[in-house]
Structures are given as C-alpha cells and as structure tokens.
Write an enzyme that holds these catalytic residues in place. Structure first.
Site, mmCIF file in Angstrom:
data_model
loop_
_atom_site.group_PDB
_atom_site.id
_atom_site.type_symbol
_atom_site.label_atom_id
_atom_site.label_comp_id
_atom_site.label_asym_id
_atom_site.label_seq_id
_atom_site.Cartn_x
_atom_site.Cartn_y
_atom_site.Cartn_z
ATOM 1 N N SER A 163 61.166 15.417 59.201
ATOM 2 C CA SER A 163 61.065 16.130 60.476
ATOM 3 C C SER A 163 60.384 15.230 61.491
ATOM 4 O O SER A 163 59.566 14.380 61.126
ATOM 5 C CB SER A 163 60.240 17.409 60.302
ATOM 6 O OG SER A 163 59.957 18.003 61.553
ATOM 7 N N TYR B 189 52.878 21.783 57.016
ATOM 8 C CA TYR B 189 54.255 21.310 57.225
ATOM 9 C C TYR B 189 54.265 19.882 57.752
ATOM 10 O O TYR B 189 54.954 19.015 57.204
ATOM 11 C CB TYR B 189 54.966 22.236 58.212
ATOM 12 C CG TYR B 189 56.401 21.845 58.478
ATOM 13 C CD1 TYR B 189 57.408 22.181 57.581
ATOM 14 C CD2 TYR B 189 56.757 21.148 59.630
ATOM 15 C CE1 TYR B 189 58.725 21.833 57.813
ATOM 16 C CE2 TYR B 189 58.079 20.789 59.874
ATOM 17 C CZ TYR B 189 59.059 21.142 58.968
ATOM 18 O OH TYR B 189 60.365 20.781 59.199
#
Length: 220
Positions: free
Chosen positions: A110, A124
């Site tokens: 990401s 995350y």
C-alpha cells in the site's frame, strides 16, 4: 480486479477463498466472460507459477485506545501470514522455474507503507511498510531459486476495503491525485500481468506504486 484482468488476458487463473460459495460464484462469473478460465479451489493450492498475496485487514482507532488485539490481528494477517504462505508454496513455485522463466510472487502492499497516512491506522501502515521490506529481503534470497518477489503499492481503488471511505471522501481523495481519478481494474491487473510475464523477468525486489501519483502530488 486482478483475477478479472488475468482471465481477460487469456490466462488460466486459480482463486482461493475462505468462503467456498463466493469462490465458486466468482470463478463461474469470470470464466463466462473469458477468454481465459477461472478455477475455484477453496482453501487449497495446485500447480503454481504466480502467487499474489492480496489478503489484508485494516483497523482505524485513536492512538490512546488502539488495542493490542487489533494490532496483532492486522500484523498477523498482513505480514506474518504472507511469509508463511509463501514459505509453504515455495516447492510449487520452484518446481518448474528456470533462470529465464522464473516464478513470480507479488505482494500487495500500500502507499500507506510508504507514507504516514491521515487515518489512525497504525497497525495497517506498519504492516504494509514491513511487507515492503520483507519482500525485498525475500527477493534477495528467493531470486537465487528462480522465484522473483515484488510489491505493488496501490493507492485509491474501488475495493471492498475502500468502499466506505470513497463514498464519503471521493472528491477530496481525487483532488490529491495528480492524474485526477481513482485506479481502475485494468491499472492493477495490468501491473500484475507485467510482473508475471516475460516483460517483468528482470524485475526483482521492486516496489511499484500504482497510485496515479498520489505519493508525489503533495499540495503543501
């Protein structure tokens, strides 16, 4: 999105999921579109040339109350399980691989692994940053076994994880993307196909951002 792109390119694609019903349903839908074929193997793996590690979880909670349980859950799925699954699949990945026809591991990271995100998604972003570095480490070792390891770091896509965020902040998010739109299925699928094909045979240990320039489009 990725499976759709591979089937549309004529590939024979195996998908797996914890839900057998969903897995078979998606496989039937994609195969009907062709020209490739999609085969469902719930909780199983067969002959493997390309492994795409895409499973992930997120958690958004204020710093003061962010629980150890939530942090552990995200790190375990997003980072540790990618290592153990790749480890388990290594015999399949190396079975037919040669120096000029390598197998490919693609880890979906990401852009939040490359930046400090605006949301309070501490586990995350840490897991994705760790995944980017883990992938480089594995690339250096597994490349010697004719298995390349690369990372794709996506920006905004119309995924299940981003659905609610895009519904609330679509225009705000797009305003920070230089190309002026969110990613399409073809954008992410095409990148995976490149990394899996002859064109990507000399790409190993790379982190490819697919974000429309969001990381470099700061409006300070």
């Amino acid at each position: 999105m990725i499976a759709t792109g591979f089937v549309a390119a004529g590939a024979k694609v195996y998908i797996t999921s914890r839900s057998a019903d969903v897995c078979y349903k998606v496989a039937k839908e994609l195969s009907s579109k062709g020209p490739g074929q999609c085969i469902a193997i719930p909780a199983d793996l067969q002959n493997l040339d390309v492994l795409i590690n895409n499973a992930g979880a997120n958690w958004n909670e204020p710093f003061e109350s962010f629980s150890d349980e939530a942090f552990e859950k995200v790190i375990n799925l997003n980072l540790k399980r990618i290592f153990t699954l790749t480890q388990a699949c290594l015999p399949l990945l190396t079975a037919k691989a040669t120096q000029m026809n390598t197998s490919s591991v693609i880890n979906i990271g990401s852009i939040d692994g490359e930046r400090s995100p605006p949301q309070e998604t501490y586990a995350y972003s840490a897991s994705k940053s760790g995944l980017h570095h883990l992938s480089r480490h594995m690339a250096g070792r597994l490349g010697q076994k004719n298995v390349r390891v690369n990372v794709i770091a996506p920006g905004a896509f119309q995924s299940k994880m981003m659905k609610a965020t895009l519904e609330k902040f679509h225009d705000q998010i797009v305003s920070g993307i230089p190309v002026g739109r969110i990613g399409s299925p073809e954008d992410i699928a095409g990148t995976c196909i490149y990394l899996s094909s002859r064109a990507g045979q000399y790409t190993n240990g790379a982190t490819v951002t697919v974000d429309g320039g969001a990381l470099v489009g700061s409006k300070i």
